[in-house]
Design a protein around this motif. Structure first.
Motif, short mmCIF file in Angstrom:
data_model
loop_
_atom_site.label_atom_id
_atom_site.label_comp_id
_atom_site.label_asym_id
_atom_site.label_seq_id
_atom_site.Cartn_x
_atom_site.Cartn_y
_atom_site.Cartn_z
N ILE A 1 0.86 -1.18 0.00
CA ILE A 1 0.00 0.00 0.00
C ILE A 1 0.89 1.24 0.00
CG2 ILE A 1 -1.99 -1.06 1.13
CD1 ILE A 1 -1.03 0.29 3.74
N PRO A 2 0.40 2.36 -0.55
CA PRO A 2 1.18 3.60 -0.50
C PRO A 2 1.07 4.24 0.89
CG PRO A 2 -0.89 3.96 -1.66
CD PRO A 2 -0.83 2.50 -1.32
N ILE A 3 2.21 4.74 1.36
CA ILE A 3 2.28 5.41 2.65
C ILE A 3 2.60 6.89 2.39
CG2 ILE A 3 3.53 5.54 4.86
CD1 ILE A 3 1.88 2.99 4.56
N VAL A 4 1.86 7.78 3.03
CA VAL A 4 2.08 9.22 2.86
C VAL A 4 3.53 9.55 3.21
CG1 VAL A 4 1.39 11.53 3.62
CG2 VAL A 4 -0.34 9.75 3.34
N HIS A 5 4.19 10.29 2.32
CA HIS A 5 5.60 10.66 2.49
C HIS A 5 5.83 11.33 3.84
CE1 HIS A 5 9.65 11.57 1.27
NE2 HIS A 5 9.45 12.86 1.46
N ARG A 6 6.83 10.84 4.57
CA ARG A 6 7.24 11.36 5.88
C ARG A 6 6.20 11.16 6.97
NH1 ARG A 6 12.05 14.53 5.55
NH2 ARG A 6 12.57 14.93 3.39
N GLU A 7 5.27 10.26 6.75
CA GLU A 7 4.26 9.93 7.76
C GLU A 7 4.17 8.42 7.85
OE1 GLU A 7 0.56 12.04 7.57
OE2 GLU A 7 1.50 13.74 6.57
N LYS A 8 3.42 7.95 8.82
CA LYS A 8 3.25 6.50 8.99
C LYS A 8 1.81 6.10 8.71
CE LYS A 8 6.63 5.12 12.44
NZ LYS A 8 6.76 4.55 13.77
N ARG A 9 1.17 6.79 7.80
CA ARG A 9 -0.24 6.46 7.55
C ARG A 9 -0.46 6.14 6.08
NH1 ARG A 9 -3.20 10.60 5.35
NH2 ARG A 9 -2.14 12.59 5.33
N PRO A 10 -1.40 5.24 5.83
CA PRO A 10 -1.70 4.88 4.45
C PRO A 10 -2.27 6.06 3.67
CG PRO A 10 -2.60 3.27 5.98
CD PRO A 10 -2.14 4.44 6.80
N ALA A 11 -1.97 6.10 2.39
CA ALA A 11 -2.49 7.15 1.51
C ALA A 11 -3.86 6.76 0.94
CB ALA A 11 -1.50 7.41 0.37
N LEU A 12 -4.29 5.55 1.22
CA LEU A 12 -5.58 5.04 0.71
C LEU A 12 -6.60 4.94 1.83
CD1 LEU A 12 -4.38 1.86 -1.21
CD2 LEU A 12 -5.30 3.88 -2.26
N SER A 13 -7.86 5.18 1.49
CA SER A 13 -8.91 4.79 2.41
C SER A 13 -9.18 3.31 2.11
CB SER A 13 -10.17 5.63 2.20
OG SER A 13 -10.63 5.51 0.88
N ARG A 14 -9.68 2.58 3.06
CA ARG A 14 -9.93 1.13 2.90
C ARG A 14 -8.65 0.39 2.50
NH1 ARG A 14 -14.61 -1.11 2.91
NH2 ARG A 14 -14.19 -2.51 1.15
N TRP A 15 -7.52 0.84 3.04
CA TRP A 15 -6.22 0.26 2.71
C TRP A 15 -6.12 -1.21 3.08
CZ3 TRP A 15 -3.71 -1.62 6.94
CH2 TRP A 15 -4.09 -1.11 8.18
N GLN A 16 -6.92 -1.65 4.07
CA GLN A 16 -6.87 -3.04 4.51
C GLN A 16 -7.26 -4.01 3.40
OE1 GLN A 16 -8.68 -0.58 5.92
NE2 GLN A 16 -8.59 -0.66 8.14
N HIS A 17 -7.98 -3.52 2.40
CA HIS A 17 -8.49 -4.37 1.33
C HIS A 17 -7.81 -4.07 -0.01
CE1 HIS A 17 -11.52 -5.45 4.23
NE2 HIS A 17 -11.76 -4.16 4.41
N ALA A 18 -6.71 -3.33 0.03
CA ALA A 18 -6.03 -2.93 -1.20
C ALA A 18 -5.42 -4.14 -1.91
CB ALA A 18 -4.93 -1.92 -0.89
N LYS A 19 -5.46 -4.12 -3.20
CA LYS A 19 -4.84 -5.13 -4.05
C LYS A 19 -4.18 -4.41 -5.22
CE LYS A 19 -6.59 -9.11 -2.31
NZ LYS A 19 -6.20 -9.19 -0.95
N LEU A 20 -3.10 -3.70 -4.95
CA LEU A 20 -2.43 -2.93 -5.99
C LEU A 20 -1.68 -3.83 -6.95
CD1 LEU A 20 -3.02 -0.64 -3.93
CD2 LEU A 20 -0.81 0.30 -4.54
N GLY A 21 -1.69 -3.44 -8.20
CA GLY A 21 -0.88 -4.09 -9.22
C GLY A 21 0.33 -3.21 -9.52
#
Length: 105
Positions: free
Chosen positions: A17-37
């Motif tokens: 999953i993408p993480i916000v630069h210089r932070e420890k949080r996901p850049a996506l909502s519903r990141w728990q279900h992400a399936k990035l290609g």
């Protein structure tokens, strides 16, 4: 950054999953279900990379993290040594030393 390392992690079977630069949080909502290609990584250029734990991906075992959150260097090393004895070797990420995280799959 995700655009450079993301595709190779996906090719190796990790769910990222993408993480916000210089932070420890996901850049996506519903990141728990992400399936990035691999192609999705370019959309998140500049973001860091997070690895989803506890999720089977592409029929590969789930990724689990053992977080050693001790500020006592000797005890943190002892915990790591015991984990290696009991669970086997693993990649180690050191954040605020001597704290560390071991990744198992």
């Amino acid at each position: 950054m995700i655009e450079t390392i993301g595709p190779s992690l996906i090719a190796r079977g990790y769910n990222i999953i993408p993480i916000v630069h210089r932070e420890k949080r996901p850049a996506l909502s519903r990141w728990q279900h992400a399936k990035l290609g691999a192609a999705d990584c370019a959309k998140w250029a500049g973001c860091g990379v997070g690895l989803l734990c506890g999720v089977e991906f592409r029929s590969r075992p789930a990724l689990c993290a053992l977080d050693i959150d001790s500020t006592d260097a000797d005890y943190a090393q002892w915990c790591q040594d015991r984990a290696f004895e009991l669970l086997g070797f693993a990649p180690v990420r050191v954040g605020a030393a001597p704290k560390r995280l071991l990744l198992y799959r």
